[in-house]
Motif scaffolding. Structure first.
Motif, PDB file in Angstrom:
ATOM      1  N   ALA A   1      -9.507   4.329  11.040  1.00  0.00           N
ATOM      2  CA  ALA A   1      -8.733   5.539  11.329  1.00  0.00           C
ATOM      3  C   ALA A   1      -8.175   5.564  12.733  1.00  0.00           C
ATOM      4  N   GLY A   2      -8.472   4.535  13.519  1.00  0.00           N
ATOM      5  CA  GLY A   2      -8.000   4.495  14.898  1.00  0.00           C
ATOM      6  C   GLY A   2      -6.887   3.482  15.087  1.00  0.00           C
ATOM      7  N   PHE A   3      -6.239   3.564  16.237  1.00  0.00           N
ATOM      8  CA  PHE A   3      -5.186   2.617  16.573  1.00  0.00           C
ATOM      9  C   PHE A   3      -5.797   1.263  16.945  1.00  0.00           C
ATOM     10  N   PRO A   4      -5.231   0.127  16.481  1.00  0.00           N
ATOM     11  CA  PRO A   4      -3.985   0.014  15.711  1.00  0.00           C
ATOM     12  C   PRO A   4      -4.191  -0.055  14.194  1.00  0.00           C
ATOM     13  N   THR A   5      -5.452  -0.086  13.733  1.00  0.00           N
ATOM     14  CA  THR A   5      -5.719  -0.322  12.306  1.00  0.00           C
ATOM     15  C   THR A   5      -5.148   0.765  11.422  1.00  0.00           C
ATOM     16  N   ILE A   6      -5.035   1.993  11.953  1.00  0.00           N
ATOM     17  CA  ILE A   6      -4.513   3.087  11.150  1.00  0.00           C
ATOM     18  C   ILE A   6      -3.106   2.782  10.640  1.00  0.00           C
ATOM     19  N   LEU A   7      -2.339   2.010  11.390  1.00  0.00           N
ATOM     20  CA  LEU A   7      -0.990   1.640  10.952  1.00  0.00           C
ATOM     21  C   LEU A   7      -1.049   0.809   9.677  1.00  0.00           C
ATOM     22  N   PHE A   8      -1.975  -0.152   9.662  1.00  0.00           N
ATOM     23  CA  PHE A   8      -2.123  -1.001   8.481  1.00  0.00           C
ATOM     24  C   PHE A   8      -2.867  -0.284   7.361  1.00  0.00           C
ATOM     25  N   SER A   9      -3.775   0.632   7.729  1.00  0.00           N
ATOM     26  CA  SER A   9      -4.485   1.401   6.704  1.00  0.00           C
ATOM     27  C   SER A   9      -3.508   2.245   5.896  1.00  0.00           C
ATOM     28  N   SER A  10      -2.566   2.865   6.584  1.00  0.00           N
ATOM     29  CA  SER A  10      -1.563   3.683   5.900  1.00  0.00           C
ATOM     30  C   SER A  10      -0.703   2.825   4.978  1.00  0.00           C
ATOM     31  N   ALA A  11      -0.284   1.667   5.486  1.00  0.00           N
ATOM     32  CA  ALA A  11       0.523   0.773   4.657  1.00  0.00           C
ATOM     33  C   ALA A  11      -0.281   0.252   3.473  1.00  0.00           C
ATOM     34  N   LEU A  12      -1.571   0.004   3.680  1.00  0.00           N
ATOM     35  CA  LEU A  12      -2.415  -0.502   2.605  1.00  0.00           C
ATOM     36  C   LEU A  12      -2.582   0.533   1.498  1.00  0.00           C
ATOM     37  N   VAL A  13      -2.663   1.797   1.876  1.00  0.00           N
ATOM     38  CA  VAL A  13      -2.744   2.861   0.867  1.00  0.00           C
ATOM     39  C   VAL A  13      -1.492   2.856   0.004  1.00  0.00           C
ATOM     40  N   VAL A  14      -0.326   2.705   0.638  1.00  0.00           N
ATOM     41  CA  VAL A  14       0.928   2.642  -0.110  1.00  0.00           C
ATOM     42  C   VAL A  14       0.928   1.447  -1.059  1.00  0.00           C
ATOM     43  N   VAL A  15       0.448   0.298  -0.583  1.00  0.00           N
ATOM     44  CA  VAL A  15       0.402  -0.904  -1.407  1.00  0.00           C
ATOM     45  C   VAL A  15      -0.509  -0.711  -2.612  1.00  0.00           C
ATOM     46  N   VAL A  16      -1.691  -0.156  -2.386  1.00  0.00           N
ATOM     47  CA  VAL A  16      -2.646   0.057  -3.482  1.00  0.00           C
ATOM     48  C   VAL A  16      -2.067   1.012  -4.525  1.00  0.00           C
ATOM     49  N   VAL A  17      -1.462   2.106  -4.065  1.00  0.00           N
ATOM     50  CA  VAL A  17      -0.859   3.068  -4.997  1.00  0.00           C
ATOM     51  C   VAL A  17       0.269   2.405  -5.787  1.00  0.00           C
ATOM     52  N   PHE A  18       1.086   1.601  -5.102  1.00  0.00           N
ATOM     53  CA  PHE A  18       2.184   0.918  -5.777  1.00  0.00           C
ATOM     54  C   PHE A  18       1.678   0.012  -6.889  1.00  0.00           C
ATOM     55  N   TRP A  19       0.643  -0.795  -6.613  1.00  0.00           N
ATOM     56  CA  TRP A  19       0.143  -1.718  -7.635  1.00  0.00           C
ATOM     57  C   TRP A  19      -0.579  -0.985  -8.757  1.00  0.00           C
ATOM     58  N   LEU A  20      -1.163   0.161  -8.457  1.00  0.00           N
ATOM     59  CA  LEU A  20      -1.746   0.977  -9.531  1.00  0.00           C
ATOM     60  C   LEU A  20      -0.649   1.501 -10.452  1.00  0.00           C
ATOM     61  N   LEU A  21       0.467   1.934  -9.867  1.00  0.00           N
ATOM     62  CA  LEU A  21       1.592   2.396 -10.674  1.00  0.00           C
ATOM     63  C   LEU A  21       2.194   1.247 -11.482  1.00  0.00           C
ATOM     64  N   THR A  22       2.234   0.061 -10.876  1.00  0.00           N
ATOM     65  CA  THR A  22       2.737  -1.106 -11.592  1.00  0.00           C
ATOM     66  C   THR A  22       1.840  -1.447 -12.776  1.00  0.00           C
ATOM     67  N   ALA A  23       0.527  -1.311 -12.582  1.00  0.00           N
ATOM     68  CA  ALA A  23      -0.420  -1.641 -13.648  1.00  0.00           C
ATOM     69  C   ALA A  23      -0.264  -0.738 -14.866  1.00  0.00           C
ATOM     70  N   VAL A  24       0.131   0.504 -14.638  1.00  0.00           N
ATOM     71  CA  VAL A  24       0.301   1.440 -15.758  1.00  0.00           C
ATOM     72  C   VAL A  24       1.756   1.510 -16.214  1.00  0.00           C
ATOM     73  N   GLY A  25       2.602   0.643 -15.656  1.00  0.00           N
ATOM     74  CA  GLY A  25       3.988   0.568 -16.094  1.00  0.00           C
ATOM     75  C   GLY A  25       4.919   1.577 -15.472  1.00  0.00           C
ATOM     76  N   ALA A  26       4.477   2.274 -14.431  1.00  0.00           N
ATOM     77  CA  ALA A  26       5.314   3.296 -13.800  1.00  0.00           C
ATOM     78  C   ALA A  26       6.142   2.750 -12.643  1.00  0.00           C
ATOM     79  N   ALA A  27       5.959   1.481 -12.307  1.00  0.00           N
ATOM     80  CA  ALA A  27       6.737   0.866 -11.226  1.00  0.00           C
ATOM     81  C   ALA A  27       6.952  -0.589 -11.566  1.00  0.00           C
ATOM     82  N   ASP A  28       7.938  -1.184 -10.926  1.00  0.00           N
ATOM     83  CA  ASP A  28       8.300  -2.577 -11.156  1.00  0.00           C
ATOM     84  C   ASP A  28       8.068  -3.362  -9.876  1.00  0.00           C
ATOM     85  N   HIS A  29       7.299  -4.470  -9.958  1.00  0.00           N
ATOM     86  CA  HIS A  29       6.982  -5.202  -8.735  1.00  0.00           C
ATOM     87  C   HIS A  29       8.183  -5.936  -8.152  1.00  0.00           C
ATOM     88  N   HIS A  30       9.323  -5.925  -8.874  1.00  0.00           N
ATOM     89  CA  HIS A  30      10.556  -6.483  -8.313  1.00  0.00           C
ATOM     90  C   HIS A  30      11.407  -5.416  -7.643  1.00  0.00           C
TER      91      HIS A  30
END
Length: 205
Positions: free
Chosen positions: A9-38
């Motif tokens: 939760a501190g600098f600088p890891t928080i920058l990558f933590s936020s991006a990692l949350v976006v990545v995880v959510v994206f791949w979860l949506l891809t797994a259920v067919g709600a997003a396209d990995h392309h």
């Protein structure tokens, strides 16, 4: 555990933590067919940094995960040893730079074996087959039955369902023209094809 949470939760890891949350959510949506990995754009930028050849989403996910791990582990191990004040702030800025550098170099290495397994460009869609010729692979084609082999421009082949609205003689080995795709039925409308009548054929007309 508290040290890990504080570092995440501190600098600088928080920058990558936020991006990692976006990545995880994206791949979860891809797994259920709600997003396209392309669907994530920016191919030219990743190609210029030596991370092309795979979908941008894959390269970005690897870059984010590696940067997050390097930043988190370095911060947990070394940050407590740094004195407070300017020295610790400079150390954390250095961690950010090192994490990005290590992540970039590591991602470049990881995408190399993935390039053949995860091509950057998606394969042809069904609609790309419309207008192509095909070879009938069943004994007959009518309004409810028929299959044909089609070869798109990339050299691959696909076996597709075909139907015809008339009663033309379309049997195994004959050539047909795919002129429309039926979304509901997931089949192509096909008609007999005579290369001698093709206006693009040299000498025709």
């Amino acid at each position: 555990m508290g040290a890990f949470l504080a570092a995440a939760a501190g600098f600088p890891t928080i920058l990558f933590s936020s991006a990692l949350v976006v990545v995880v959510v994206f791949w979860l949506l891809t797994a259920v067919g709600a997003a396209d990995h392309h669907g994530f754009h920016g191919h030219q930028h990743f190609e210029a940094w030596g991370m092309g050849g795979v979908p941008v989403t894959v390269a970005f996910s690897l870059l984010t995960a590696v940067a997050w791990f390097v930043s988190l582990s370095t911060t947990v191990l070394l940050d407590p040893l740094m004195p407070f004040g300017l020295a610790r702030a400079a150390f954390r800025v250095a961690v950010l730079a090192v994490a990005l550098l290590v992540a970039w170099r590591t991602t470049r290495l990881l995408v190399r074996p993935l390039r053949h397994l995860l091509p950057d460009a998606p394969g042809p869609s069904r609609h790309d087959f419309v207008g192509l010729t095909c070879t009938i692979r069943t004994g007959r084609v009518d309004g409810g039955f028929g299959q044909a082999e089609v070869r798109p421009a990339d050299g691959s082949s696909a076996l597709v369902q075909v139907r015809q609205s008339g009663d033309d003689a379309l049997g195994s080995g004959s050539t047909g023209l795919l002129y429309a795709y039926d979304e509901a039925g997931e089949f192509f409308w096909v008609a007999p094809y005579d290369s001698a009548l093709d206006p693009r054929r040299p000498g025709s007309g």
